[in-house]
Design a protein around this motif. Structure first.
Motif, short mmCIF file in Angstrom:
data_model
loop_
_atom_site.label_atom_id
_atom_site.label_comp_id
_atom_site.label_asym_id
_atom_site.label_seq_id
_atom_site.Cartn_x
_atom_site.Cartn_y
_atom_site.Cartn_z
N GLY A 444 0.78 -1.23 0.00
CA GLY A 444 0.00 0.00 0.00
C GLY A 444 0.81 1.28 0.00
O GLY A 444 0.24 2.37 0.13
N TRP A 445 2.13 1.18 -0.16
CA TRP A 445 2.97 2.39 -0.17
C TRP A 445 3.04 2.96 -1.58
O TRP A 445 3.41 2.27 -2.53
CB TRP A 445 4.38 2.07 0.32
N LEU A 446 2.70 4.23 -1.71
CA LEU A 446 2.83 4.94 -2.98
C LEU A 446 4.28 5.39 -3.13
O LEU A 446 4.84 6.06 -2.25
CB LEU A 446 1.91 6.16 -3.01
N HIS A 447 4.89 5.05 -4.26
CA HIS A 447 6.26 5.47 -4.57
C HIS A 447 6.17 6.75 -5.41
O HIS A 447 5.76 6.71 -6.57
CB HIS A 447 7.00 4.36 -5.30
N SER A 448 6.54 7.87 -4.79
CA SER A 448 6.25 9.18 -5.37
C SER A 448 7.15 9.58 -6.53
O SER A 448 6.75 10.37 -7.38
CB SER A 448 6.35 10.25 -4.28
N GLY A 449 8.39 9.07 -6.54
CA GLY A 449 9.34 9.54 -7.55
C GLY A 449 10.07 10.80 -7.14
O GLY A 449 10.97 11.27 -7.84
N ASP A 450 9.71 11.39 -5.98
CA ASP A 450 10.40 12.56 -5.45
C ASP A 450 11.44 12.13 -4.44
O ASP A 450 11.16 11.30 -3.56
CB ASP A 450 9.41 13.52 -4.78
N ILE A 451 12.64 12.71 -4.53
CA ILE A 451 13.72 12.43 -3.60
C ILE A 451 13.75 13.53 -2.55
O ILE A 451 13.65 14.72 -2.87
CB ILE A 451 15.07 12.36 -4.32
N ALA A 452 13.90 13.13 -1.28
CA ALA A 452 13.91 14.11 -0.19
C ALA A 452 14.95 13.74 0.85
O ALA A 452 15.46 12.60 0.88
CB ALA A 452 12.53 14.20 0.47
N VAL A 463 14.63 17.20 -2.73
CA VAL A 463 15.86 17.34 -3.51
C VAL A 463 15.52 17.54 -4.98
O VAL A 463 15.93 18.51 -5.60
CB VAL A 463 16.77 16.10 -3.32
N ASP A 464 14.73 16.64 -5.54
CA ASP A 464 14.31 16.76 -6.93
C ASP A 464 13.50 15.54 -7.31
O ASP A 464 13.37 14.59 -6.54
CB ASP A 464 15.51 16.90 -7.88
N ARG A 465 12.97 15.57 -8.52
CA ARG A 465 12.34 14.38 -9.08
C ARG A 465 13.43 13.35 -9.38
O ARG A 465 14.51 13.69 -9.89
CB ARG A 465 11.61 14.71 -10.38
N LYS A 466 13.15 12.11 -9.07
CA LYS A 466 14.13 11.03 -9.26
C LYS A 466 14.62 10.99 -10.70
O LYS A 466 15.81 10.78 -10.97
CB LYS A 466 13.45 9.71 -8.88
N LYS A 467 13.69 11.21 -11.64
CA LYS A 467 14.03 11.09 -13.06
C LYS A 467 14.64 12.36 -13.64
O LYS A 467 15.03 12.39 -14.80
CB LYS A 467 12.78 10.71 -13.86
#
Length: 603
Positions: A444-452, A463-467
């Motif tokens: 049930g964990w949403l993987h956001s793609g945002d690094i923090a 920090v930024d978007r992973k991609k």
């Protein structure tokens, strides 16, 4: 009044007591029928909650006569006008799902959304009708096109409201049958990295999020908001439309975004949400007023007051109590000048103010806190709405997005990716179980793609978007957003900075001027042109940008510093080639469109 007056106890009921947003809305209609629900920026077009309720019943009845019912979908392409709220709410009362289309979408994109949604009815305005007709021609599920203001449509809104109820239709039974698991809306992602995905949210999920918002910053009775961002964006739907259904806000609808300043001044909202670009423009208006002040004494007084506010904020951000001298200087500055800045912006009665959707330059956040508007950065996304925030009634750390909302679980993966779990997470992408499984894991964990990164108090800094991380030719990882914000924060003449450097030896940038600040700046200095291309080449303007880059570079690590830049001779507009309607940069499009310019920076 300043942001320190935010309430600490709620004056409204928890929306969790209701099964659906329909039930919450009907409660508001019954409890406050004479309260203003909807109006326009000039104060005209007022609809009370009683009026709102009656119009919703009439529209729902008309839609039911067209065959709209539970599980159906209805497309809306409308500006921020009262009719949007009437129609969206009416569709909900049928157990159907309304969704919004960006007004800047080309027909082909809208056709794709219609195929994905299986919309049977499309409601729009006469101005958008040609593009809508083209889009609908490729979408066989759409049976009717309705306009709110005339034109060559199948029906007008007035004609829809005049339709007789179909046999057996019971409006009250219809909305009472809507449960928490019914899909409340589809939010199509802005498509910065590919085709839009249809994010689905249920009534129960949105009610949970609205309750969390109240627990974060208790909502006062009879709140006021301004609705001006695209309704295809989850933030506008959530903070103005859905929150009004649950909490009975009065909404000032702003069909033309250029009317925002007037709407703020008239409404004096108690709650305000903006994307960073909006706050940059509001800050720019105050700085331009200071810069253009002809009386030297008044100009010095205005700048001195701002400096006093900044001194207080900087002490607080350093974890220190302002000295007695700093506090006294701030209080005097607030009484004589800063309170007038807030009043000029229409922000003198705010209890909550927030910013999200993209990184916000630190100097912008610092400015608003200095004038007494405690803007709280928050974080969320279409897939989980609002998930973290700085506490409006606690310590706000500028440059961070705070910590998890009440009853929302947030943690960082090993690589720093933000993971979110809770009822606020979407129920899935429409017709796309594969992408849903990629985004939300089995637990049930949403993987956001945002690094923090998290600090010692649990506050997160994006920090930024992973991609989107830049990896230079030497293998060094860098955040383009950090570089861009640092440079952009050094001059209010800059609207956009695009850092370039992936797989390259050094970092360069494309810089775009802000017409709303650079034009008055030029006029104040006798530069007789309003043409952006001419201003981009003017020696004075170029010198200002170069100085801003130099100051910004001094705050960056050597590897992050810009070695070259160019000022583009164009302005970028929301929904254009380079920016989404919510003003996020389309990096891939920019890389392709300006490939020759970028190549020249490395020539």
């Amino acid at each position: 009044m300043s942001m320190t007056d935010a309430p600490t106890t709620s004056f409204v009921e928890s929306p969790l007591r209701f099964d659906s947003l329909c039930a919450a809305f009907q409660h508001r209609v019954g409890a406050h029928p004479d309260r203003t629900a909807l109006q326009l920026p000039d104060g005209s077009g007022v609809l009370t909650y009683g009026d709102y309720g009656r119009r919703v019943q009439a529209i729902a009845t008309g839609l039911a006569s067209l065959g709209v019912g539970p599980g159906d979908t209805v497309a809306l392409q409308l500006t921020n006008r009262p009719e949007f709220h009437l129609l969206d709410t009416a569709v909900l009362h049928l157990g159907a799902t309304p969704f919004s289309v960006y007004n800047t979408n080309p027909a082909a994109v809208t056709t794709g959304l219609l195929h994905n949604s299986d919309a049977t009815v499309f409601v729009t305005e006469e101005a958008f009708l040609p593009v809508v007709r083209e889009a609908v021609a490729g979408a066989p599920t759409v049976q009717r096109v309705i306009t709110v203001d005339g034109g060559d449509a199948d029906l007008t809104l007035a004609e829809l409201e005049a339709l007789d109820a179909p046999d057996g239709f019971d409006f009250d039974a219809s909305w009472r049958a809507v449960g928490g698991d019914a899909v409340c809306t589809i939010v199509y992602t802005s498509g910065t990295t590919g085709a839009p995905k249809g994010v689905q949210h249920t009534h129960a999920g949105l009610l949970f999020g609205l309750d969390s918002m109240n627990l974060l910053c208790p909502i006062s009775e009879a709140g006021r908001v301004v609705s001006y961002l695209p309704m295809a964006h989850i933030a506008e739907r959530y903070i103005s439309h859905y929150a009004s259904l649950a909490y009975g806000y009065s909404i000032t609808c702003v069909p033309d975004p250029t009317q925002l300043a007037a709407a703020l001044a008239m409404t004096r909202p108690t709650r305000f949400f903006g994307v960073p670009r909006i706050y940059e423009k509001l800050r720019g208006a105050i700085l331009a007023a200071i810069d253009g002040e002809q009386d030297p004494a008044r100009k010095a007084g205005m700048q001195g007051a701002l400096d006093a506010g900044l001194a207080k904020v900087r002490a607080e951000q350093a974890g220190e109590e302002p000295t007695a001298e700093q506090q006294a200087a701030f209080e005097q500055a607030d009484e004589l000048v800063l309170s007038k800045f807030r009043a000029k912006l229409g922000m003198d009665e705010l209890e909550w103010s927030a910013v999200a959707a993209a990184p916000t330059p630190y100097v912008v956040l610092e400015f608003f806190h200095a004038i007494g508007v405690r803007v709280a950065e928050l974080w969320g996304m279409s897939e989980c709405v609002l998930s973290t925030s700085n506490p409006p009634n606690g310590r706000i750390k500028l440059g961070s997005v705070g910590y998890h909302l009440p009853n929302v679980q947030v943690r960082l993966a090993d690589d720093g990716e933000i993971l979110v779990k809770g009822p606020n997470v979407m129920c899935g992408y429409r017709k796309d179980p594969e992408k849903t499984a990629e985004a939300v894991d089995a637990d049930g964990w949403l993987h956001s793609g945002d690094i923090a990164e998290a600090d010692e108090d649990g506050y997160l800094r994006i920090v930024d978007r992973k991609k989107e991380l830049i990896i230079n030719a030497a293998g060094k990882n860098m955040s383009p957003a950090h570089i861009e914000m640092t440079i952009k924060g050094e001059s209010n003449l800059i609207a956009q900075v695009v850092a370039i450097g992936d797989a390259r030896q050094y970092v360069t940038a494309l810089i775009v001027l802000d017409p709303e600040t650079v034009v008055p700046y030029a006029a104040n200095r006798g530069i007789d042109t309003t043409d952006i291309a001419a201003l981009a080449e003017h020696a004075d303007i170029h010198a200002q940008i170069a100085a801003a880059v130099e100051r910004g570079n001094a705050k960056l690590a050597r590897v992050e510093q810009l070695k070259a830049f160019t000022v583009l001779p164009v302005a970028w507009v929301p929904g254009g080639d380079e920016l989404t309607p919510t003003m996020k940069m389309k990096r891939k499009v920019i890389d392709e469109k300006y490939a020759d310019v970028i190549a020249g920076l490395y020539g």
